[in-house]
Scaffold this motif. Structure first.
Motif, mmCIF file in Angstrom:
data_model
loop_
_atom_site.group_PDB
_atom_site.id
_atom_site.type_symbol
_atom_site.label_atom_id
_atom_site.label_comp_id
_atom_site.label_asym_id
_atom_site.label_seq_id
_atom_site.Cartn_x
_atom_site.Cartn_y
_atom_site.Cartn_z
ATOM 1 N N ARG A 33 13.312 0.973 33.874
ATOM 2 C CA ARG A 33 13.772 0.360 35.114
ATOM 3 C C ARG A 33 12.822 -0.761 35.530
ATOM 4 O O ARG A 33 11.609 -0.568 35.610
ATOM 5 C CB ARG A 33 13.824 1.425 36.205
ATOM 6 C CG ARG A 33 14.110 0.890 37.587
ATOM 7 C CD ARG A 33 14.139 2.009 38.588
ATOM 8 N NE ARG A 33 14.113 1.479 39.936
ATOM 9 C CZ ARG A 33 14.351 2.208 41.001
ATOM 10 N NH1 ARG A 33 14.596 3.502 40.888
ATOM 11 N NH2 ARG A 33 14.304 1.663 42.203
ATOM 12 N N GLY A 34 13.354 -1.944 35.762
ATOM 13 C CA GLY A 34 12.576 -3.067 36.260
ATOM 14 C C GLY A 34 11.721 -3.786 35.241
ATOM 15 O O GLY A 34 11.031 -4.739 35.590
ATOM 16 N N CYS A 35 11.769 -3.381 33.986
ATOM 17 C CA CYS A 35 10.959 -4.056 32.959
ATOM 18 C C CYS A 35 11.698 -5.308 32.496
ATOM 19 O O CYS A 35 12.845 -5.242 32.063
ATOM 20 C CB CYS A 35 10.682 -3.131 31.778
ATOM 21 S SG CYS A 35 9.591 -3.891 30.547
ATOM 22 N N GLU A 36 11.018 -6.440 32.592
ATOM 23 C CA GLU A 36 11.623 -7.724 32.228
ATOM 24 C C GLU A 36 11.055 -8.297 30.938
ATOM 25 O O GLU A 36 11.398 -9.399 30.555
ATOM 26 C CB GLU A 36 11.449 -8.710 33.376
ATOM 27 C CG GLU A 36 12.175 -8.251 34.634
ATOM 28 C CD GLU A 36 12.063 -9.237 35.767
ATOM 29 O OE1 GLU A 36 11.249 -10.185 35.672
ATOM 30 O OE2 GLU A 36 12.780 -9.066 36.757
ATOM 31 N N TRP A 56 7.165 -6.614 35.268
ATOM 32 C CA TRP A 56 7.929 -5.645 36.060
ATOM 33 C C TRP A 56 8.506 -6.341 37.276
ATOM 34 O O TRP A 56 7.858 -7.227 37.844
ATOM 35 C CB TRP A 56 7.030 -4.497 36.522
ATOM 36 C CG TRP A 56 6.416 -3.693 35.422
ATOM 37 C CD1 TRP A 56 5.138 -3.806 34.932
ATOM 38 C CD2 TRP A 56 7.030 -2.651 34.670
ATOM 39 N NE1 TRP A 56 4.939 -2.901 33.924
ATOM 40 C CE2 TRP A 56 6.082 -2.166 33.737
ATOM 41 C CE3 TRP A 56 8.303 -2.070 34.685
ATOM 42 C CZ2 TRP A 56 6.357 -1.141 32.846
ATOM 43 C CZ3 TRP A 56 8.577 -1.044 33.795
ATOM 44 C CH2 TRP A 56 7.607 -0.589 32.889
ATOM 45 N N GLN A 57 9.678 -5.912 37.714
ATOM 46 C CA GLN A 57 10.261 -6.466 38.933
ATOM 47 C C GLN A 57 9.413 -6.097 40.142
ATOM 48 O O GLN A 57 9.202 -6.927 41.032
ATOM 49 C CB GLN A 57 11.698 -5.976 39.123
ATOM 50 C CG GLN A 57 12.659 -6.578 38.130
ATOM 51 C CD GLN A 57 14.066 -6.019 38.277
ATOM 52 O OE1 GLN A 57 14.360 -5.200 39.141
ATOM 53 N NE2 GLN A 57 14.947 -6.470 37.402
ATOM 54 N N THR A 58 8.927 -4.847 40.197
ATOM 55 C CA THR A 58 8.085 -4.399 41.309
ATOM 56 C C THR A 58 6.928 -3.571 40.764
ATOM 57 O O THR A 58 7.002 -3.048 39.644
ATOM 58 C CB THR A 58 8.870 -3.517 42.313
ATOM 59 O OG1 THR A 58 9.201 -2.276 41.680
ATOM 60 C CG2 THR A 58 10.128 -4.212 42.814
ATOM 61 N N ASP A 61 8.061 -0.083 39.929
ATOM 62 C CA ASP A 61 8.779 0.098 38.665
ATOM 63 C C ASP A 61 7.823 0.556 37.574
ATOM 64 O O ASP A 61 8.184 1.364 36.721
ATOM 65 C CB ASP A 61 9.489 -1.196 38.235
ATOM 66 C CG ASP A 61 10.746 -1.461 39.041
ATOM 67 O OD1 ASP A 61 11.352 -0.497 39.556
ATOM 68 O OD2 ASP A 61 11.128 -2.636 39.148
#
Length: 99
Positions: A33-36, A56-58, A61
């Motif tokens: 989750r949230g890994c870009e 990471w988005q946040t 995450d």
């Protein structure tokens, strides 16, 4: 976006095993989750030093969702025995981009 930067020191003689484990672990990050994106770089002056960079988005995450997941446990099983000491992890936020 938050950049996780982890310095990983690898035991001498385990470099090839570690790099193979990285390739095996890539899907764990891809589905997190949230890994870009993630990349790992190897030191030139010290070839036992690697730098893991994960976007990471946040912060949560990484620190809550990924670290609390079964995929994080799988990541540590794949690579943890190669570590020469605990990784040094920091989180960074971009304040300037030149180009």
């Amino acid at each position: 976006m938050v950049l996780e930067s982890a310095e990983l020191l690898i035991k001498a003689g385990m470099e090839e095993e570690f790099e193979a484990a990285l390739r095996e672990a890539t899907p764990l990050f891809r589905r997190a989750r949230g890994c870009e994106g993630m990349q790992v770089q190897r030191g030139i002056e010290n070839p036992l030093a690697y730098r893991l960079l994960v976007k990471w988005q946040t912060l949560e995450d990484h620190t809550v969702h990924f670290r609390g997941s079964e995929d994080f446990q799988a990541w540590r099983r794949l690579v943890g025995h190669c570590f020469d000491g605990a990784p040094e992890v920091t989180h960074l936020r971009t304040v300037h981009e030149g180009f």
